[in-house]
Design a protein around this motif. Structure first.
Motif, PDB file in Angstrom:
ATOM      1  N   ALA A 193      38.709  51.510  44.309  1.00  0.00           N
ATOM      2  CA  ALA A 193      38.621  50.134  44.797  1.00  0.00           C
ATOM      3  C   ALA A 193      37.340  49.444  44.337  1.00  0.00           C
ATOM      4  CB  ALA A 193      38.717  50.122  46.319  1.00  0.00           C
ATOM      5  N   ALA A 194      36.246  50.202  44.282  1.00  0.00           N
ATOM      6  CA  ALA A 194      34.942  49.609  43.959  1.00  0.00           C
ATOM      7  C   ALA A 194      34.919  48.999  42.566  1.00  0.00           C
ATOM      8  CB  ALA A 194      33.847  50.665  44.093  1.00  0.00           C
ATOM      9  N   LYS A 195      35.712  49.549  41.651  1.00  0.00           N
ATOM     10  CA  LYS A 195      35.714  49.052  40.278  1.00  0.00           C
ATOM     11  C   LYS A 195      36.508  47.759  40.128  1.00  0.00           C
ATOM     12  CE  LYS A 195      35.525  53.779  38.447  1.00  0.00           C
ATOM     13  NZ  LYS A 195      36.265  54.811  37.671  1.00  0.00           N
ATOM     14  N   LEU A 196      37.315  47.434  41.118  1.00  0.00           N
ATOM     15  CA  LEU A 196      38.246  46.317  40.992  1.00  0.00           C
ATOM     16  C   LEU A 196      37.885  45.105  41.830  1.00  0.00           C
ATOM     17  CD1 LEU A 196      41.559  48.390  41.249  1.00  0.00           C
ATOM     18  CD2 LEU A 196      40.639  47.351  39.172  1.00  0.00           C
ATOM     19  N   ALA A 197      37.288  45.327  42.995  1.00  0.00           N
ATOM     20  CA  ALA A 197      37.227  44.290  44.025  1.00  0.00           C
ATOM     21  C   ALA A 197      36.057  43.331  43.853  1.00  0.00           C
ATOM     22  CB  ALA A 197      37.166  44.936  45.401  1.00  0.00           C
ATOM     23  N   ASP A 198      36.289  42.092  44.288  1.00  0.00           N
ATOM     24  CA  ASP A 198      35.219  41.099  44.388  1.00  0.00           C
ATOM     25  C   ASP A 198      34.457  41.258  45.700  1.00  0.00           C
ATOM     26  OD1 ASP A 198      35.840  39.414  41.983  1.00  0.00           O
ATOM     27  OD2 ASP A 198      37.746  39.215  43.036  1.00  0.00           O
ATOM     28  N   ARG A 199      35.201  41.617  46.764  1.00  0.00           N
ATOM     29  CA  ARG A 199      34.585  41.800  48.074  1.00  0.00           C
ATOM     30  C   ARG A 199      35.294  42.913  48.821  1.00  0.00           C
ATOM     31  NH1 ARG A 199      35.274  37.546  51.616  1.00  0.00           N
ATOM     32  NH2 ARG A 199      36.989  36.639  50.417  1.00  0.00           N
ATOM     33  N   HIS A 200      34.558  43.533  49.739  1.00  0.00           N
ATOM     34  CA  HIS A 200      35.101  44.602  50.566  1.00  0.00           C
ATOM     35  C   HIS A 200      34.886  44.256  52.043  1.00  0.00           C
ATOM     36  CE1 HIS A 200      35.155  47.249  46.988  1.00  0.00           C
ATOM     37  NE2 HIS A 200      33.980  46.704  46.724  1.00  0.00           N
ATOM     38  N   TYR A 201      35.965  44.335  52.829  1.00  0.00           N
ATOM     39  CA  TYR A 201      35.844  44.243  54.281  1.00  0.00           C
ATOM     40  C   TYR A 201      35.963  45.650  54.853  1.00  0.00           C
ATOM     41  CZ  TYR A 201      36.400  39.167  54.157  1.00  0.00           C
ATOM     42  OH  TYR A 201      36.221  37.817  53.934  1.00  0.00           O
ATOM     43  N   ASP A 210      32.090  44.641  58.807  1.00  0.00           N
ATOM     44  CA  ASP A 210      31.138  44.333  57.747  1.00  0.00           C
ATOM     45  C   ASP A 210      31.894  43.737  56.566  1.00  0.00           C
ATOM     46  OD1 ASP A 210      28.739  44.111  56.429  1.00  0.00           O
ATOM     47  OD2 ASP A 210      28.355  46.261  56.272  1.00  0.00           O
ATOM     48  N   MET A 211      31.175  42.961  55.749  1.00  0.00           N
ATOM     49  CA  MET A 211      31.719  42.440  54.508  1.00  0.00           C
ATOM     50  C   MET A 211      30.669  42.646  53.430  1.00  0.00           C
ATOM     51  SD  MET A 211      31.883  39.937  52.022  1.00  0.00           S
ATOM     52  CE  MET A 211      31.183  38.390  52.613  1.00  0.00           C
ATOM     53  N   ILE A 212      31.078  43.225  52.310  1.00  0.00           N
ATOM     54  CA  ILE A 212      30.144  43.573  51.242  1.00  0.00           C
ATOM     55  C   ILE A 212      30.642  42.959  49.939  1.00  0.00           C
ATOM     56  CG2 ILE A 212      29.013  45.439  49.988  1.00  0.00           C
ATOM     57  CD1 ILE A 212      29.545  47.249  52.390  1.00  0.00           C
ATOM     58  N   GLN A 213      29.814  42.152  49.314  1.00  0.00           N
ATOM     59  CA  GLN A 213      30.125  41.625  47.988  1.00  0.00           C
ATOM     60  C   GLN A 213      29.975  42.735  46.947  1.00  0.00           C
ATOM     61  OE1 GLN A 213      31.121  38.563  47.323  1.00  0.00           O
ATOM     62  NE2 GLN A 213      30.465  37.288  49.033  1.00  0.00           N
ATOM     63  N   ALA A 214      30.726  42.609  45.863  1.00  0.00           N
ATOM     64  CA  ALA A 214      30.686  43.637  44.821  1.00  0.00           C
ATOM     65  C   ALA A 214      29.269  43.863  44.309  1.00  0.00           C
ATOM     66  CB  ALA A 214      31.611  43.246  43.673  1.00  0.00           C
ATOM     67  N   ASP A 215      28.485  42.792  44.180  1.00  0.00           N
ATOM     68  CA  ASP A 215      27.128  42.952  43.642  1.00  0.00           C
ATOM     69  C   ASP A 215      26.140  43.502  44.670  1.00  0.00           C
ATOM     70  OD1 ASP A 215      26.840  40.748  45.272  1.00  0.00           O
ATOM     71  OD2 ASP A 215      26.276  39.351  43.669  1.00  0.00           O
ATOM     72  N   GLN A 216      26.594  43.707  45.922  1.00  0.00           N
ATOM     73  CA  GLN A 216      25.738  44.295  46.950  1.00  0.00           C
ATOM     74  C   GLN A 216      26.001  45.796  47.149  1.00  0.00           C
ATOM     75  OE1 GLN A 216      26.855  41.968  50.364  1.00  0.00           O
ATOM     76  NE2 GLN A 216      25.479  40.269  49.864  1.00  0.00           N
ATOM     77  N   LEU A 217      27.030  46.315  46.478  1.00  0.00           N
ATOM     78  CA  LEU A 217      27.471  47.677  46.751  1.00  0.00           C
ATOM     79  C   LEU A 217      26.359  48.702  46.568  1.00  0.00           C
ATOM     80  CD1 LEU A 217      31.083  48.237  45.374  1.00  0.00           C
ATOM     81  CD2 LEU A 217      30.261  48.535  47.707  1.00  0.00           C
ATOM     82  N   GLU A 218      25.652  48.592  45.476  1.00  0.00           N
ATOM     83  CA  GLU A 218      24.627  49.604  45.172  1.00  0.00           C
ATOM     84  C   GLU A 218      23.603  49.700  46.298  1.00  0.00           C
ATOM     85  OE1 GLU A 218      21.441  50.769  41.635  1.00  0.00           O
ATOM     86  OE2 GLU A 218      22.909  49.176  41.313  1.00  0.00           O
ATOM     87  N   ASN A 219      23.178  48.569  46.828  1.00  0.00           N
ATOM     88  CA  ASN A 219      22.169  48.571  47.882  1.00  0.00           C
ATOM     89  C   ASN A 219      22.735  48.942  49.248  1.00  0.00           C
ATOM     90  OD1 ASN A 219      20.197  47.738  46.050  1.00  0.00           O
ATOM     91  ND2 ASN A 219      20.591  45.572  46.427  1.00  0.00           N
TER      92      ASN A 219
END
Length: 230
Positions: A193-201, A210-219
């Motif tokens: 999922a991480a490779k595809l999604a713009d956002r994760h709920y 929680d809601m995480i934007q794709a560019d926030q995943l690493e942190n």
């Protein structure tokens, strides 16, 4: 495109969703992440009107669907690919593809579907019982694309599939998104999922926590791993 607010849902007397709240914008691929039993698949079924008892709001393109029957939801332009894929075993691949009604313009042609899913072209006359798990998953997604549905609800599309098939499904979903379809994805395989999604709920106990934007995943990975148990 999709706005879910205060969504509650029940299985008989069991209260499963407790005020789900999230949005999916047109052209996005958004995931619902969470442990088993968190309410992710139930959310998709509630959106489709497959649960008899729901409260709250489900708005799709400004149309309220909280009281709509599944056929009304489908004709509004939402396509559902369930975890069990729902392939008609006695029908051929071609018959499965042609069975769902067209609900709007912009659906993919059979030629386009065969280009995206070459396995289905090769197996066009094969009955559903003769398909591999990966081919069944491709068929379940492909028949939605033909209908003109604009929002795809995909429930655990990689469940039980070999890693090489998972990679193939991932490429196909990425291409579907590139072509302008909007996707709400429930998936246990976080790395997929991480490779595809713009956002994760992130869903826990029938609520978005929680809601995480794709560019926030690493942190945010350490906290996310604790929530998901990965």
């Amino acid at each position: 495109m999709l706005e879910v607010e205060g969504l509650n849902a029940w299985y008989d007397e069991s209260h499963v969703l407790h005020g789900m709240h999230f949005t999916v914008r047109e052209g996005e691929l958004v995931t619902l992440l969470g442990r088993n039993g968190a309410g992710k698949s139930t959310t998709l079924k509630a959106i489709m009107g497959l649960l008899p008892k729901r409260t709250g709001s489900i708005r799709f393109r400004d149309q309220e669907l909280i009281r709509a029957r599944p056929d009304i939801v489908g004709r509004a332009g939402i396509g559902f690919c369930p975890e069990d894929r729902g392939i008609f075993a006695d029908l051929s691949v071609q018959e499965n593809l042609l069975l769902p009604p067209v609900v709007g313009p912009g659906g993919m042609s059979i030629a386009d579907i065969h280009a995206l899913f070459p396995n289905l072209k090769e197996r066009a006359k094969s009955p559903g019982t003769k398909l591999s798990g990966g081919e069944q998953q491709m068929l379940a997604i492909a028949r939605i694309l033909r209908t003109g549905a604009k929002l795809l609800l995909l429930d655990e599309p990689t469940e039980g599939l070999a890693p090489v098939i998972v990679q193939q499904i991932g490429r196909m979903i990425a291409e579907i998104k590139r072509r302008g379809f909007t996707v709400l994805l429930v998936e246990q395989n976080f790395r997929f999922a991480a490779k595809l999604a713009d956002r994760h709920y992130v869903v826990e106990h029938g609520q978005v926590v929680d809601m995480i934007q794709a560019d926030q995943l690493e942190n945010r990975m350490e906290a996310l791993q604790q929530r998901l148990g990965i």
